[in-house]
Write an enzyme that holds these catalytic residues in place. Structure first.
Site, mmCIF file in Angstrom:
data_model
loop_
_atom_site.group_PDB
_atom_site.id
_atom_site.type_symbol
_atom_site.label_atom_id
_atom_site.label_comp_id
_atom_site.label_asym_id
_atom_site.label_seq_id
_atom_site.Cartn_x
_atom_site.Cartn_y
_atom_site.Cartn_z
ATOM 1 N N HIS A 158 17.005 28.561 41.689
ATOM 2 C CA HIS A 158 17.367 27.150 41.828
ATOM 3 C C HIS A 158 17.097 26.239 40.689
ATOM 4 C CE1 HIS A 158 18.173 28.220 46.134
ATOM 5 N NE2 HIS A 158 17.218 28.877 46.030
ATOM 6 N N SER A 279 18.394 17.925 12.179
ATOM 7 C CA SER A 279 19.488 16.791 12.305
ATOM 8 C C SER A 279 19.592 15.999 10.954
ATOM 9 C CB SER A 279 18.962 15.961 13.457
ATOM 10 O OG SER A 279 19.440 14.650 13.229
ATOM 11 N N ASN A 287 17.129 22.381 16.257
ATOM 12 C CA ASN A 287 18.122 22.709 17.200
ATOM 13 C C ASN A 287 18.352 23.971 17.336
ATOM 14 O OD1 ASN A 287 18.448 19.819 17.721
ATOM 15 N ND2 ASN A 287 19.915 19.585 16.190
#
Ligand code: ARG
Length: 513
Positions: A158, A279, A287
């Site tokens: 979950h 970036s 990233n």
């Protein structure tokens, strides 16, 4: 009459935009090797059965061998105005030998059985490449050092902290999943590996074909007998797309874990610099773009499956032009899936897991509360349901105090109040994430010995698949070499029957239905 190969009944040629709308030469580039191989096998059969004059068959074989050499040198260009690979090659043969001789090649076949057979031949190769790429990735996943057996990761259900696991356990999980993709690909290979050649347009032919001979020469395991089914079937393509889509989805699930866990808040794993980008504005960023694209491109492979299902669902049996779009759709999925498998293998090699961080999180996130319940069962004889309640009450009470399982003094105090005293030192032993991981010794569990046992099992499966891959590739290469050898000998004047009987003795059909 137009000068098209099919021009007899036409007064006018198609317009350039109709040609543009209908041609397949761009996607057919991938089928040249298969089409030439198939042409050679077909003409060998035509000559063997004397369906066309043997001297013409010999001459056509000579021309086709020349085209094969040009193809190998990378010099064979498909002309868009000839619509597709089949017309291109036929036209090249006719240009070399004249219609009188070259015009015999297309006897007793149709582009409908041709294209189906070409696609099967190309797809076989792709399916084998996909098996190979999966096995390479599985090998990366299984080649972890011993310390991974006790390097801690929080296990989630979950998306909530559940129980601690090891990095080795995580790696073997993905390997186990990917080996199912391999089995799926092998299953699809089996249904792809049947020859449609000789089905002709849809209904067979009055010429005395030998479909088994061409199937052998093309390395197929058997003949897909029914002519209408053979020319109409696209389910093996759809099934391939399904295998690629499921494989892409599985890679995407791994990618999602990498994306999440490499973020600052988790800090559980770091992707190698070479697989991340920065970036343009935020200097701190790293990233995980390869993992993001792996996740996103599962959309392409899934999309292809839907494209093919939708394209084929309304097509009545017998070839319809709708079906020619199977190829660009599928090529897209093939390129996506294969490139993804390969880049994920490279990235996986360089993943760095932070075990200290994993252990830390597991102390804080109550991941080992189950260990207390299990202890109350095995040491105190409590029914599990009761033990679960006691451990749950401890978690609730600690949360109210702003404490965690680390606070074993507080834990001991609370348990005494609950009427189930356990001393602080015992609690430290129970709640230590490494102890929990070590204790999950059930088959398939996260303990080092269970993971080692699964790793051995998976390695054995890899070996079996690798053997199959090698022998299947070998079978295709052997058939290809045998076809060329037979064509060379016969083009040079040897007897059709003598050469083909020898050559096909080593090319058995193994079809089982
Ligand atoms: N280029 C066609 C394709 O890709 C070949 C089969 C064409 N057959 C036909 N009857 N138009 O499917």
């Amino acid at each position: 009459m137009t000068d098209k190969l099919w021009g007899g009944r036409f007064d006018e040629d198609i317009t350039p935009d109709v040609l543009d709308y209908t041609l397949t030469t761009d996607v057919d580039v991938r089928l040249v090797f298969a089409d030439l191989w198939q042409d050679i096998a077909h003409v060998l059969m035509l000559g063997r059965r004397e369906i066309i004059p043997v001297e013409n068959a010999r001459a056509i074989l000579g021309a086709l061998l020349g085209l094969w050499e040009r193809h190998e040198r990378g010099e064979l260009r498909l002309r868009p105005e000839l619509e597709d690979v089949h017309f291109n090659i036929e036209q090249m043969v006719i240009e070399e030998l004249g219609r009188e001789v070259g015009g015999h090649m297309h006897t007793a076949r149709s582009r409908n059985d041709q294209v189906s057979t070409d696609a099967r031949m190309y797809l076989r190769r792709v399916q084998l490449d996909a098996v190979a790429a999966n096995l390479a990735l599985v090998d990366v996943l299984l080649s972890f050092p011993e310390e991974d057996l006790l390097a801690i990761l929080p296990g989630y259900t979950h998306s909530q902290a559940a129980q601690p696991v090891s990095v080795g356990f995580w790696k073997t999980a993905h390997a186990s999943m990917l080996l199912r993709d391999v089995r799926r690909l092998r299953g699809v290979f089996d249904r792809t590996d049947e020859s449609a050649l000789g089905a002709c347009a849809l209904a067979g032919t009055s010429f005395p074909l030998d479909r088994e001979l061409t199937a052998r020469l093309l390395g197929f395991r058997g003949v897909l007998s029914h002519a209408l089914d053979a020319t109409s079937a696209r389910d093996h393509l759809i099934e391939s797309a399904a295998a690629f889509a499921i494989g892409g989805n599985n890679l995407s699930r791994m990618a999602e874990e990498i994306v999440l866990w490499s973020g600052h808040e988790y800090s559980l794993v770091e992707v190698p610099d070479a697989y991340a980008t920065g970036s343009s504005i935020m200097p701190q960023k790293k990233n995980p773009v390869v993992a993001e694209l792996t996740r996103g491109r599962a959309g392409r492979t899934a999309g292809t499956l839907v494209q093919l299902l939708t394209m084929a669902k309304g097509v009545t049996l017998g070839y319809s032009c709708d079906l020619q779009d199977d190829k660009p759709y599928l090529w897209n999925a093939i390129d996506t899936y294969l490139s993804t498998l390969r880049i994920v293998a490279g990235q996986t090699k360089g993943l760095r897991f932070n075990s200290a961080r994993g252990e830390d999180l597991c102390w804080d996130n109550f991941s080992t509360a189950t260990e207390l319940a299990n202890y109350l069962v095995s040491d105190r004889g409590l029914p599990f349901r009761e033990a679960h309640h006691v451990a749950g009450s401890l978690v609730g009470a600690l949360l109210k105090r702003g404490a965690t399982l680390r606070d074993t003094a507080a834990g001991a105090e609370i348990l005494a109040e609950l009427g189930h005293p356990v001393d602080a030192q015992t609690l430290t032993g129970l709640f230590a994430p490494r102890n929990a991981v070590t204790s999950y010794t059930s088959p398939g569990g996260t303990s080092p010995q269970s993971v080692e046992a699964v790793r051995a099992e998976l390695r054995q499966a890899v070996e079996g698949h690798a053997e199959w891959l090698e022998s299947t590739r070998g079978k295709l290469d052997t058939a290809h070499a045998a076809t060329l050898r037979a064509a060379r000998e016969i083009a040079g004047g040897a007897d059709f029957a003598k050469v083909l009987d020898t050559v096909t003795a080593d090319l058995p059909l193994t079809e089982q239905r």
